[in-house]
Write a protein that holds these residues in place. Structure first.
Motif, PDB file in Angstrom:
ATOM      1  N   TYR A 189      -0.305  -2.695   5.826  1.00 19.62           N
ATOM      2  CA  TYR A 189      -0.195  -2.305   4.205  1.00 19.62           C
ATOM      3  C   TYR A 189       1.072  -0.822   4.454  1.00 19.62           C
ATOM      4  N   GLU A 190       1.903  -0.261   3.558  1.00 15.99           N
ATOM      5  CA  GLU A 190       2.150   0.311   2.980  1.00 15.99           C
ATOM      6  C   GLU A 190       1.341   1.498   2.409  1.00 15.99           C
ATOM      7  N   ALA A 191       2.434   3.164   3.854  1.00 18.36           N
ATOM      8  CA  ALA A 191       1.882   4.029   3.341  1.00 18.36           C
ATOM      9  C   ALA A 191       3.111   5.241   3.005  1.00 18.36           C
ATOM     10  N   THR A 201      13.011   3.880   8.608  1.00 20.04           N
ATOM     11  CA  THR A 201      13.790   4.596   7.923  1.00 20.04           C
ATOM     12  C   THR A 201      13.782   5.103   6.677  1.00 20.04           C
ATOM     13  N   ASN A 202      13.389   4.906   5.437  1.00 24.62           N
ATOM     14  CA  ASN A 202      12.985   5.815   4.169  1.00 24.62           C
ATOM     15  C   ASN A 202      11.740   6.284   4.369  1.00 24.62           C
ATOM     16  N   GLY A 203      11.368   6.328   5.713  1.00 22.20           N
ATOM     17  CA  GLY A 203       9.803   7.278   5.135  1.00 22.20           C
ATOM     18  C   GLY A 203       8.650   6.361   5.437  1.00 22.20           C
ATOM     19  N   SER A 204       8.751   5.576   4.993  1.00 25.90           N
ATOM     20  CA  SER A 204       7.029   4.761   5.133  1.00 25.90           C
ATOM     21  C   SER A 204       6.807   4.570   6.300  1.00 25.90           C
ATOM     22  N   LEU A 205       5.137   4.383   6.110  1.00 30.83           N
ATOM     23  CA  LEU A 205       4.584   4.100   7.160  1.00 30.83           C
ATOM     24  C   LEU A 205       3.766   2.870   6.613  1.00 30.83           C
ATOM     25  N   TYR A 206       4.344   1.908   8.096  1.00 41.21           N
ATOM     26  CA  TYR A 206       2.861   0.508   7.440  1.00 41.21           C
ATOM     27  C   TYR A 206       2.486   0.746   8.543  1.00 41.21           C
ATOM     28  N   PHE A 207       1.289  -0.009   8.336  1.00 40.26           N
ATOM     29  CA  PHE A 207       0.407  -0.152  10.018  1.00 40.26           C
ATOM     30  C   PHE A 207      -0.981  -1.449   9.533  1.00 40.26           C
ATOM     31  N   SER A 208      -1.065  -1.872  10.510  1.00 41.98           N
ATOM     32  CA  SER A 208      -2.390  -3.530  10.154  1.00 41.98           C
ATOM     33  C   SER A 208      -4.116  -2.500   9.734  1.00 41.98           C
ATOM     34  N   SER A 209      -5.083  -3.273   8.751  1.00 34.88           N
ATOM     35  CA  SER A 209      -6.087  -2.884   9.242  1.00 34.88           C
ATOM     36  C   SER A 209      -7.140  -4.100   8.839  1.00 34.88           C
ATOM     37  N   ASP A 210      -7.939  -4.112   9.666  1.00 36.49           N
ATOM     38  CA  ASP A 210      -8.967  -4.913   9.434  1.00 36.49           C
ATOM     39  C   ASP A 210     -10.057  -3.886   8.463  1.00 36.49           C
ATOM     40  N   GLY A 211      -9.907  -2.569   8.199  1.00 40.99           N
ATOM     41  CA  GLY A 211     -11.026  -2.144   7.111  1.00 40.99           C
ATOM     42  C   GLY A 211     -10.522  -1.466   6.010  1.00 40.99           C
ATOM     43  N   GLN A 212      -9.928  -1.438   5.600  1.00 38.65           N
ATOM     44  CA  GLN A 212      -9.782  -2.052   3.781  1.00 38.65           C
ATOM     45  C   GLN A 212      -9.978  -3.033   2.929  1.00 38.65           C
ATOM     46  N   ASP A 213     -10.059  -3.029   2.120  1.00 38.51           N
ATOM     47  CA  ASP A 213     -10.225  -3.972   1.330  1.00 38.51           C
ATOM     48  C   ASP A 213      -8.295  -5.285   1.549  1.00 38.51           C
ATOM     49  N   GLY A 214      -8.344  -6.649   2.161  1.00 43.54           N
ATOM     50  CA  GLY A 214      -7.615  -7.103   2.116  1.00 43.54           C
ATOM     51  C   GLY A 214      -7.460  -9.141   2.448  1.00 43.54           C
ATOM     52  N   LEU A 215      -7.045  -9.503   2.751  1.00 39.53           N
ATOM     53  CA  LEU A 215      -7.071 -10.751   2.345  1.00 39.53           C
ATOM     54  C   LEU A 215      -8.192 -11.682   3.547  1.00 39.53           C
TER      55      LEU A 215
END
Length: 167
Positions: free
Chosen positions: A109-111, A89-103
């Protein structure tokens, strides 16, 4: 995988139809609609993507017609998989990725969006993410509480739902 659109009234769902941009050659999955109902975010492996599943958006015009999907670009999409978008509702987009640097595995991720397009992304870090697959975030209207799904081993059998509090 396909995305369908339907109307809901007191008698249930009706006017169920396949989204106009869907086709049998590619997958269309994980729809999330903006709070105003005019922007649809989803994952697809359609031609022209960066690789794997990419995130796309489509906007609905005043006549109710969904526009041609637009790839969300290199800030979000990688040669890996970007999946499970959620627009808060605040306009942020959240998603999951296995192609970004992560744990490890899929990370959430939040975009931040600028003119509807991602301008910068942030790994949500621990404890939201783990070395396993973390995906499927949902935030309540306060954007501080919600749920994530994960296959981290502290849960039950495989994929489990966890309560989330953002401080």
């Amino acid at each position: 995988l396909k995305i369908l659109e339907a109307n809901l009234d007191q008698n249930g769902f009706n006017m169920v139809k396949l989204m106009s941009f869907s086709n049998k050659e590619f997958n269309f999955a994980h729809p999330s609609i903006s709070p105003d109902g005019y922007t649809l975010y989803f994952s697809s492996d359609m031609e022209g993507g960066k690789g794997g599943m990419d995130l796309y958006m489509s906007r609905k015009d005043s006549s109710g017609t969904w526009g041609t999907p637009l790839n969300l670009g290199d800030v979000v999409n990688t040669a890996g998989n970007e999946v499970f978008p959620f627009i808060a509702t605040n306009g942020s987009l959240y998603f999951s990725s296995d192609g970004q640097d992560g744990l490890g595995g899929l990370d959430i991720y939040e975009a931040r969006l600028k003119n509807g397009m991602p301008s910068k992304i942030y790994n949500m870090g621990e404890p939201v993410n783990s070395r396993k697959d973390d995906f499927g975030i949902y935030l309540m209207e306060d954007n501080k509480s919600g749920y994530i799904s994960s296959n981290r081993k502290s849960g039950g059998l495989d994929d489990d739902i966890y309560n989330l509090q953002i401080l």
